[in-house]
Structures are given as C-alpha cells and as structure tokens.
Design a protein around this motif. Structure first.
Motif, PDB file in Angstrom:
ATOM      1  N   LEU A 103     -18.381 -20.736  -3.437  1.00 39.37           N
ATOM      2  CA  LEU A 103     -17.878 -21.300  -2.182  1.00 39.37           C
ATOM      3  C   LEU A 103     -16.860 -22.410  -2.424  1.00 39.37           C
ATOM      4  O   LEU A 103     -15.840 -22.483  -1.737  1.00 39.37           O
ATOM      5  CB  LEU A 103     -19.047 -21.812  -1.340  1.00 39.37           C
ATOM      6  N   SER A 104     -17.106 -23.253  -3.407  1.00 35.51           N
ATOM      7  CA  SER A 104     -16.176 -24.357  -3.706  1.00 35.51           C
ATOM      8  C   SER A 104     -14.825 -23.844  -4.173  1.00 35.51           C
ATOM      9  O   SER A 104     -13.782 -24.315  -3.712  1.00 35.51           O
ATOM     10  CB  SER A 104     -16.773 -25.277  -4.775  1.00 35.51           C
ATOM     11  N   GLU A 105     -14.837 -22.879  -5.084  1.00 32.56           N
ATOM     12  CA  GLU A 105     -13.564 -22.349  -5.576  1.00 32.56           C
ATOM     13  C   GLU A 105     -12.839 -21.544  -4.514  1.00 32.56           C
ATOM     14  O   GLU A 105     -11.619 -21.586  -4.435  1.00 32.56           O
ATOM     15  CB  GLU A 105     -13.767 -21.532  -6.847  1.00 32.56           C
ATOM     16  N   LEU A 106     -13.569 -20.794  -3.686  1.00 29.59           N
ATOM     17  CA  LEU A 106     -12.904 -20.066  -2.603  1.00 29.59           C
ATOM     18  C   LEU A 106     -12.245 -21.034  -1.630  1.00 29.59           C
ATOM     19  O   LEU A 106     -11.114 -20.800  -1.188  1.00 29.59           O
ATOM     20  CB  LEU A 106     -13.893 -19.167  -1.864  1.00 29.59           C
ATOM     21  N   GLU A 107     -12.923 -22.114  -1.307  1.00 32.20           N
ATOM     22  CA  GLU A 107     -12.333 -23.099  -0.403  1.00 32.20           C
ATOM     23  C   GLU A 107     -11.058 -23.684  -1.015  1.00 32.20           C
ATOM     24  O   GLU A 107     -10.037 -23.820  -0.336  1.00 32.20           O
ATOM     25  CB  GLU A 107     -13.333 -24.214  -0.093  1.00 32.20           C
ATOM     26  N   TYR A 108     -11.092 -23.980  -2.301  1.00 28.84           N
ATOM     27  CA  TYR A 108      -9.905 -24.496  -2.983  1.00 28.84           C
ATOM     28  C   TYR A 108      -8.778 -23.457  -2.964  1.00 28.84           C
ATOM     29  O   TYR A 108      -7.626 -23.785  -2.673  1.00 28.84           O
ATOM     30  CB  TYR A 108     -10.245 -24.883  -4.426  1.00 28.84           C
ATOM     31  N   GLU A 109      -9.109 -22.200  -3.261  1.00 29.92           N
ATOM     32  CA  GLU A 109      -8.097 -21.132  -3.264  1.00 29.92           C
ATOM     33  C   GLU A 109      -7.472 -20.965  -1.885  1.00 29.92           C
ATOM     34  O   GLU A 109      -6.262 -20.861  -1.749  1.00 29.92           O
ATOM     35  CB  GLU A 109      -8.718 -19.806  -3.717  1.00 29.92           C
ATOM     36  N   TYR A 110      -8.303 -20.921  -0.849  1.00 33.83           N
ATOM     37  CA  TYR A 110      -7.784 -20.739   0.503  1.00 33.83           C
ATOM     38  C   TYR A 110      -6.878 -21.905   0.890  1.00 33.83           C
ATOM     39  O   TYR A 110      -5.809 -21.712   1.473  1.00 33.83           O
ATOM     40  CB  TYR A 110      -8.912 -20.615   1.520  1.00 33.83           C
ATOM     41  N   THR A 111      -7.299 -23.119   0.561  1.00 29.86           N
ATOM     42  CA  THR A 111      -6.500 -24.296   0.889  1.00 29.86           C
ATOM     43  C   THR A 111      -5.181 -24.295   0.120  1.00 29.86           C
ATOM     44  O   THR A 111      -4.140 -24.666   0.663  1.00 29.86           O
ATOM     45  CB  THR A 111      -7.302 -25.579   0.586  1.00 29.86           C
ATOM     46  N   THR A 112      -5.218 -23.870  -1.138  1.00 28.98           N
ATOM     47  CA  THR A 112      -4.012 -23.813  -1.970  1.00 28.98           C
ATOM     48  C   THR A 112      -3.029 -22.762  -1.457  1.00 28.98           C
ATOM     49  O   THR A 112      -1.834 -23.016  -1.345  1.00 28.98           O
ATOM     50  CB  THR A 112      -4.387 -23.513  -3.434  1.00 28.98           C
ATOM     51  N   HIS A 113      -3.544 -21.567  -1.152  1.00 30.97           N
ATOM     52  CA  HIS A 113      -2.677 -20.475  -0.697  1.00 30.97           C
ATOM     53  C   HIS A 113      -2.205 -20.655   0.747  1.00 30.97           C
ATOM     54  O   HIS A 113      -1.129 -20.180   1.109  1.00 30.97           O
ATOM     55  CB  HIS A 113      -3.384 -19.127  -0.813  1.00 30.97           C
ATOM     56  N   TYR A 114      -3.030 -21.311   1.565  1.00 28.10           N
ATOM     57  CA  TYR A 114      -2.737 -21.432   2.989  1.00 28.10           C
ATOM     58  C   TYR A 114      -2.897 -22.883   3.431  1.00 28.10           C
ATOM     59  O   TYR A 114      -3.857 -23.221   4.117  1.00 28.10           O
ATOM     60  CB  TYR A 114      -3.665 -20.521   3.809  1.00 28.10           C
ATOM     61  N   PRO A 115      -1.957 -23.760   3.041  1.00 30.71           N
ATOM     62  CA  PRO A 115      -2.105 -25.176   3.388  1.00 30.71           C
ATOM     63  C   PRO A 115      -2.211 -25.421   4.898  1.00 30.71           C
ATOM     64  O   PRO A 115      -2.833 -26.393   5.318  1.00 30.71           O
ATOM     65  CB  PRO A 115      -0.849 -25.836   2.823  1.00 30.71           C
ATOM     66  N   SER A 116      -1.646 -24.539   5.701  1.00 29.97           N
ATOM     67  CA  SER A 116      -1.705 -24.738   7.153  1.00 29.97           C
ATOM     68  C   SER A 116      -3.024 -24.258   7.743  1.00 29.97           C
ATOM     69  O   SER A 116      -3.285 -24.467   8.924  1.00 29.97           O
ATOM     70  CB  SER A 116      -0.545 -24.006   7.840  1.00 29.97           C
ATOM     71  N   LEU A 117      -3.864 -23.620   6.931  1.00 29.72           N
ATOM     72  CA  LEU A 117      -5.161 -23.155   7.412  1.00 29.72           C
ATOM     73  C   LEU A 117      -6.066 -24.363   7.565  1.00 29.72           C
ATOM     74  O   LEU A 117      -6.615 -24.884   6.611  1.00 29.72           O
ATOM     75  CB  LEU A 117      -5.780 -22.153   6.428  1.00 29.72           C
ATOM     76  N   ALA A 118      -6.188 -24.820   8.775  1.00 27.40           N
ATOM     77  CA  ALA A 118      -7.015 -25.998   9.039  1.00 27.40           C
ATOM     78  C   ALA A 118      -8.470 -25.616   8.870  1.00 27.40           C
ATOM     79  O   ALA A 118      -8.957 -24.699   9.510  1.00 27.40           O
ATOM     80  CB  ALA A 118      -6.755 -26.510  10.448  1.00 27.40           C
ATOM     81  N   GLY A 119      -9.124 -26.302   7.974  1.00 24.72           N
ATOM     82  CA  GLY A 119     -10.558 -26.097   7.812  1.00 24.72           C
ATOM     83  C   GLY A 119     -10.932 -24.841   7.062  1.00 24.72           C
ATOM     84  O   GLY A 119     -11.550 -23.946   7.626  1.00 24.72           O
ATOM     85  N   ALA A 120     -10.553 -24.760   5.791  1.00 18.89           N
ATOM     86  CA  ALA A 120     -10.963 -23.614   4.978  1.00 18.89           C
ATOM     87  C   ALA A 120     -12.476 -23.504   4.935  1.00 18.89           C
ATOM     88  O   ALA A 120     -13.021 -22.405   4.861  1.00 18.89           O
ATOM     89  CB  ALA A 120     -10.391 -23.735   3.567  1.00 18.89           C
ATOM     90  N   SER A 121     -13.165 -24.627   5.029  1.00 22.93           N
ATOM     91  CA  SER A 121     -14.631 -24.568   5.034  1.00 22.93           C
ATOM     92  C   SER A 121     -15.137 -23.875   6.294  1.00 22.93           C
ATOM     93  O   SER A 121     -16.157 -23.188   6.273  1.00 22.93           O
ATOM     94  CB  SER A 121     -15.241 -25.957   4.892  1.00 22.93           C
ATOM     95  N   LYS A 122     -14.396 -24.016   7.408  1.00 27.41           N
ATOM     96  CA  LYS A 122     -14.774 -23.298   8.636  1.00 27.41           C
ATOM     97  C   LYS A 122     -14.635 -21.802   8.435  1.00 27.41           C
ATOM     98  O   LYS A 122     -15.430 -21.021   8.923  1.00 27.41           O
ATOM     99  CB  LYS A 122     -13.909 -23.754   9.810  1.00 27.41           C
ATOM    100  N   GLU A 123     -13.575 -21.399   7.719  1.00 27.27           N
ATOM    101  CA  GLU A 123     -13.384 -19.977   7.422  1.00 27.27           C
ATOM    102  C   GLU A 123     -14.565 -19.452   6.619  1.00 27.27           C
ATOM    103  O   GLU A 123     -15.095 -18.377   6.896  1.00 27.27           O
ATOM    104  CB  GLU A 123     -12.071 -19.755   6.662  1.00 27.27           C
ATOM    105  N   LEU A 124     -15.011 -20.217   5.652  1.00 26.81           N
ATOM    106  CA  LEU A 124     -16.134 -19.773   4.826  1.00 26.81           C
ATOM    107  C   LEU A 124     -17.442 -19.726   5.611  1.00 26.81           C
ATOM    108  O   LEU A 124     -18.342 -18.979   5.267  1.00 26.81           O
ATOM    109  CB  LEU A 124     -16.279 -20.684   3.603  1.00 26.81           C
ATOM    110  N   ALA A 125     -17.546 -20.506   6.660  1.00 21.70           N
ATOM    111  CA  ALA A 125     -18.764 -20.549   7.465  1.00 21.70           C
ATOM    112  C   ALA A 125     -18.653 -19.690   8.728  1.00 21.70           C
ATOM    113  O   ALA A 125     -19.533 -19.735   9.587  1.00 21.70           O
ATOM    114  CB  ALA A 125     -19.080 -21.993   7.841  1.00 21.70           C
ATOM    115  N   ARG A 126     -17.586 -18.919   8.831  1.00 22.83           N
ATOM    116  CA  ARG A 126     -17.338 -18.156  10.053  1.00 22.83           C
ATOM    117  C   ARG A 126     -18.431 -17.132  10.363  1.00 22.83           C
ATOM    118  O   ARG A 126     -18.690 -16.826  11.516  1.00 22.83           O
ATOM    119  CB  ARG A 126     -15.995 -17.450   9.944  1.00 22.83           C
TER     120      ARG A 126
END
Length: 194
Positions: free
Chosen positions: A24-47
C-alpha cells in the motif's frame, strides 16, 4: 561460492495484514509520482471496502514473500458474476524486472479461474507504461487503441483476458456488466490508476 536461490511463498492476505503495508505504501508513492494532480492517492487505495478483496465476497489478495518478506502482490475483486477485476498489482521497488509481477498476475488468474470466473478485467493509468507492457505480455487484450497517445484517451486504460475457452478476448466482444462507479474520471480529478 554457492549462492542460495531466494525462497518464494505465495500467501493469501487481507488488507489489514501488516505484511500488506509495503504494498500500500509503495502504491501510494507510485500513484502520487505518476499522477501529481491526483488529490489523495490514499483515497484511491481506500476506494473499495477491504472485504471486496476477501474470498467470502468474491475477491482475493495475494502476497509473494521472499524469505518471509513481501516482494510482490496484487488482488482481484468481483466485477460481475463472470468477471474478476485485477487491482493493486505491485512489485517492491528493489525487486523489479525479475518476473515477479507476472507471477502474481498468473497466480491471481489461476485463483480466479478456480473460483469460477471466466474472464479478467483491469485498468491501468495512462502514465504507467510498465503496467501496460505487463498486461500485454501476459496475454491481455487492450480495450483501447494501442496506437493512440494514452494521455488523450480520457481515463484509465482497460484490458481483458478470457480465462476459459480457446479464443482470446476481442474488444468488441468484451461487455462486462456496467458498474455505477466505473467510467470516465470526473473532470479535474485526473486519471484513476489501477
């Protein structure tokens, strides 16, 4: 000098398992890195509720452990009665380019087929060429124009694969049950990664 090959173990897990935290930690980092405009990568992981990745609810989460430590993982959830949806495919950053993601995808496909699913569906983000390559090399059919610039396609890139029968999925034949929460990303929120 003799080198001992790493010992791998595939283990089912639940999202609350402490061994899942690196995934979960690395996925959140990857999502944030690839998609800086994605507000709340942790929300995506908890969707999705955690139970959607548990067998009692039609899902499964697997970890690949090397000598007891998580090095890769992934999950599927019920998309519809015939279709499993792959989610959260991950390889630890120190263990990439060793075929571990392929192994996880294969293990998830085998488990999904054993659970009665006939096909697999997934999406990945347009800024994840490694994921796109993984799904193509593991036999998935792109349900989008592969020649188009992924950034111009307006959202996640869908793929599908038939688990039963001799014929591959054709984009025009793949019609999963429509879902309320699936579709184009709302304007301003950026693409949803897989």
């Amino acid at each position: 000098m003799t080198t001992t090959a790493p010992r791998y173990e595939v283990r089912p897990a639940v999202l609350a398992d402490p061994l899942v935290q690196p995934l979960l930690s690395e996925l959140e980092y990857e999502y944030t890195t690839h998609y800086p405009s994605l507000a709340g990568a942790s929300k995506e992981l908890a969707r999705y509720p955690a139970e959607e990745f548990e067998p009692d609810h039609g899902g499964l989460l697997l970890l690949l452990l090397q000598d007891g430590e998580p090095v890769a993982g992934g999950a599927y959830r019920r998309y519809d009665e015939r279709t499993a949806e792959l989610k959260r495919i991950w390889t630890h950053s120190a263990h990439r380019r060793q075929g571990l993601a392929r192994r996880i995808v294969h293990e998830l496909e085998q488990a999904a087929a054993a659970a009665g699913y006939q096909q697999v569906y997934l999406t990945t983000g347009p800024r994840q060429p490694e994921a796109r390559g993984l799904y193509l090399v593991t036999g998935y059919t792109a349900l989008f124009d592969l020649t188009a610039d992924p950034e111009t396609l307006g959202g996640p890139l869908p793929f599908a694969k038939r688990l039963t029968g001799p014929k591959a999925v054709r984009p025009e034949d793949f019609r999963p049950t429509p879902r309320v929460d699936f579709g184009a990303v709302p304007t301003g929120s950026g693409p949803r990664p897989g």
